[in-house]
Each structure stands twice: as C-alpha cells, then as structure tokens.
Design a protein around this motif. Sequence first.
Motif, PDB file in Angstrom:
ATOM      1  N   PRO A  56     -14.394 -21.353  38.600  1.00  0.00           N
ATOM      2  CA  PRO A  56     -13.187 -20.587  38.275  1.00  0.00           C
ATOM      3  C   PRO A  56     -12.709 -20.901  36.853  1.00  0.00           C
ATOM      4  O   PRO A  56     -12.560 -22.059  36.479  1.00  0.00           O
ATOM      5  CB  PRO A  56     -12.173 -21.055  39.320  1.00  0.00           C
ATOM      6  N   LYS A  57     -12.522 -19.827  36.081  1.00  0.00           N
ATOM      7  CA  LYS A  57     -12.098 -19.950  34.680  1.00  0.00           C
ATOM      8  C   LYS A  57     -11.214 -18.782  34.314  1.00  0.00           C
ATOM      9  O   LYS A  57     -11.284 -17.721  34.926  1.00  0.00           O
ATOM     10  CB  LYS A  57     -13.306 -19.922  33.732  1.00  0.00           C
ATOM     11  N   VAL A  58     -10.417 -18.992  33.295  1.00  0.00           N
ATOM     12  CA  VAL A  58      -9.651 -17.903  32.693  1.00  0.00           C
ATOM     13  C   VAL A  58     -10.051 -17.828  31.226  1.00  0.00           C
ATOM     14  O   VAL A  58     -10.212 -18.847  30.558  1.00  0.00           O
ATOM     15  CB  VAL A  58      -8.122 -18.096  32.865  1.00  0.00           C
ATOM     16  N   TYR A  59     -10.261 -16.603  30.757  1.00  0.00           N
ATOM     17  CA  TYR A  59     -10.611 -16.348  29.363  1.00  0.00           C
ATOM     18  C   TYR A  59      -9.507 -15.508  28.737  1.00  0.00           C
ATOM     19  O   TYR A  59      -9.043 -14.543  29.345  1.00  0.00           O
ATOM     20  CB  TYR A  59     -11.921 -15.549  29.262  1.00  0.00           C
ATOM     21  N   ALA A  60      -9.104 -15.871  27.556  1.00  0.00           N
ATOM     22  CA  ALA A  60      -8.126 -15.083  26.803  1.00  0.00           C
ATOM     23  C   ALA A  60      -8.817 -14.582  25.539  1.00  0.00           C
ATOM     24  O   ALA A  60      -9.418 -15.365  24.810  1.00  0.00           O
ATOM     25  CB  ALA A  60      -6.917 -15.929  26.439  1.00  0.00           C
ATOM     26  N   ARG A  61      -8.763 -13.275  25.319  1.00  0.00           N
ATOM     27  CA  ARG A  61      -9.347 -12.688  24.107  1.00  0.00           C
ATOM     28  C   ARG A  61      -8.217 -12.328  23.161  1.00  0.00           C
ATOM     29  O   ARG A  61      -7.215 -11.730  23.556  1.00  0.00           O
ATOM     30  CB  ARG A  61     -10.165 -11.439  24.433  1.00  0.00           C
ATOM     31  N   TYR A  62      -8.379 -12.716  21.910  1.00  0.00           N
ATOM     32  CA  TYR A  62      -7.373 -12.488  20.870  1.00  0.00           C
ATOM     33  C   TYR A  62      -7.921 -11.495  19.841  1.00  0.00           C
ATOM     34  O   TYR A  62      -9.022 -10.977  19.997  1.00  0.00           O
ATOM     35  CB  TYR A  62      -7.021 -13.818  20.179  1.00  0.00           C
ATOM     36  N   ALA A  63      -7.174 -11.274  18.792  1.00  0.00           N
ATOM     37  CA  ALA A  63      -7.601 -10.373  17.714  1.00  0.00           C
ATOM     38  C   ALA A  63      -8.904 -10.874  17.098  1.00  0.00           C
ATOM     39  O   ALA A  63      -9.224 -12.069  17.136  1.00  0.00           O
ATOM     40  CB  ALA A  63      -6.514 -10.286  16.652  1.00  0.00           C
ATOM     41  N   LEU A  64      -9.651  -9.964  16.559  1.00  0.00           N
ATOM     42  CA  LEU A  64     -10.914 -10.234  15.875  1.00  0.00           C
ATOM     43  C   LEU A  64     -11.953 -10.865  16.798  1.00  0.00           C
ATOM     44  O   LEU A  64     -12.854 -11.577  16.350  1.00  0.00           O
ATOM     45  CB  LEU A  64     -10.693 -11.111  14.640  1.00  0.00           C
ATOM     46  N   GLY A  65     -11.852 -10.646  18.093  1.00  0.00           N
ATOM     47  CA  GLY A  65     -12.846 -11.110  19.049  1.00  0.00           C
ATOM     48  C   GLY A  65     -12.815 -12.593  19.379  1.00  0.00           C
ATOM     49  O   GLY A  65     -13.678 -13.080  20.092  1.00  0.00           O
ATOM     50  N   LYS A  66     -11.826 -13.320  18.898  1.00  0.00           N
ATOM     51  CA  LYS A  66     -11.724 -14.753  19.195  1.00  0.00           C
ATOM     52  C   LYS A  66     -11.364 -14.926  20.672  1.00  0.00           C
ATOM     53  O   LYS A  66     -10.539 -14.198  21.211  1.00  0.00           O
ATOM     54  CB  LYS A  66     -10.653 -15.394  18.320  1.00  0.00           C
ATOM     55  N   GLU A  67     -11.996 -15.915  21.331  1.00  0.00           N
ATOM     56  CA  GLU A  67     -11.716 -16.191  22.740  1.00  0.00           C
ATOM     57  C   GLU A  67     -11.494 -17.678  22.965  1.00  0.00           C
ATOM     58  O   GLU A  67     -12.099 -18.516  22.302  1.00  0.00           O
ATOM     59  CB  GLU A  67     -12.875 -15.745  23.635  1.00  0.00           C
ATOM     60  N   ASN A  68     -10.629 -17.970  23.914  1.00  0.00           N
ATOM     61  CA  ASN A  68     -10.423 -19.328  24.430  1.00  0.00           C
ATOM     62  C   ASN A  68     -10.557 -19.240  25.937  1.00  0.00           C
ATOM     63  O   ASN A  68     -10.289 -18.189  26.537  1.00  0.00           O
ATOM     64  CB  ASN A  68      -9.043 -19.871  24.080  1.00  0.00           C
ATOM     65  N   SER A  69     -10.932 -20.345  26.551  1.00  0.00           N
ATOM     66  CA  SER A  69     -11.032 -20.360  28.004  1.00  0.00           C
ATOM     67  C   SER A  69     -10.561 -21.698  28.538  1.00  0.00           C
ATOM     68  O   SER A  69     -10.455 -22.679  27.796  1.00  0.00           O
ATOM     69  CB  SER A  69     -12.476 -20.095  28.444  1.00  0.00           C
ATOM     70  N   ALA A  70     -10.303 -21.710  29.832  1.00  0.00           N
ATOM     71  CA  ALA A  70      -9.900 -22.944  30.509  1.00  0.00           C
ATOM     72  C   ALA A  70     -10.490 -22.921  31.912  1.00  0.00           C
ATOM     73  O   ALA A  70     -10.481 -21.889  32.584  1.00  0.00           O
ATOM     74  CB  ALA A  70      -8.384 -23.051  30.586  1.00  0.00           C
ATOM     75  N   VAL A  71     -11.007 -24.052  32.338  1.00  0.00           N
ATOM     76  CA  VAL A  71     -11.550 -24.184  33.686  1.00  0.00           C
ATOM     77  C   VAL A  71     -10.388 -24.361  34.661  1.00  0.00           C
ATOM     78  O   VAL A  71      -9.445 -25.112  34.404  1.00  0.00           O
ATOM     79  CB  VAL A  71     -12.520 -25.390  33.761  1.00  0.00           C
ATOM     80  N   LEU A  72     -10.460 -23.667  35.792  1.00  0.00           N
ATOM     81  CA  LEU A  72      -9.386 -23.691  36.781  1.00  0.00           C
ATOM     82  C   LEU A  72      -9.808 -24.368  38.085  1.00  0.00           C
ATOM     83  O   LEU A  72      -9.126 -24.232  39.098  1.00  0.00           O
ATOM     84  CB  LEU A  72      -8.924 -22.255  37.074  1.00  0.00           C
TER      85      LEU A  72
END
Length: 90
Positions: A56-72
């Motif tokens: 289980p993870k959540v991904y956040a996509r920002y401007a210019l295709g940048k992404e961060n994620s966190a394991v849940l």
Amino acid sequence: MAARFGSAVRELRIHLCQKSPASKGVREWVEKHYVDTKKANPQFPILIRECSNVTPKVYARYALGKENSAVLSDKSAADVGRTIEMLAKQ
C-alpha cells in the motif's frame, strides 16, 4: 474533517490490496473518508488502485511530472489521512 488540497499537487494515486492486513488502514480510510475528501475537492483526481499483494502506497504528482510517494503499510486510517495531507501540501 476532509482535507482540502492546494494547487501544488495535481493528482493522488492510492495503491492497496483488497485483502492484505498491511492495507487494512488504507481500506478503512477509503471507506470512511474518501467521499468527504472528494466532496471537499470535487475537481481533483484521486485515483484508487486495487491489486492483489501490492504494497500500500500513496503517490502525489506535482507540476512538471514530479512525484513523491509514501508507503502506507500497517498504518491506521488516521495515519493514512495525515500522510495524504502531508503529500498534498508539499
């Protein structure tokens, strides 16, 4: 109380397993808080992806295709909500 997302984040993707104990908190968050969060952010894409035996993870996509994620894994529904809010405000 549902989180309101700012303009920095463009999309959230939540990956979870339908049966695994590690995804229990994510499933609970989806059942109890997804609708209110979506109502607070009607034009915002929140994608829920279910797959067997996925971490289980959540991904956040920002401007210019940048992404961060966190394991849940093994997080409570409250922890999942806090993690989503943290990623949405970065």
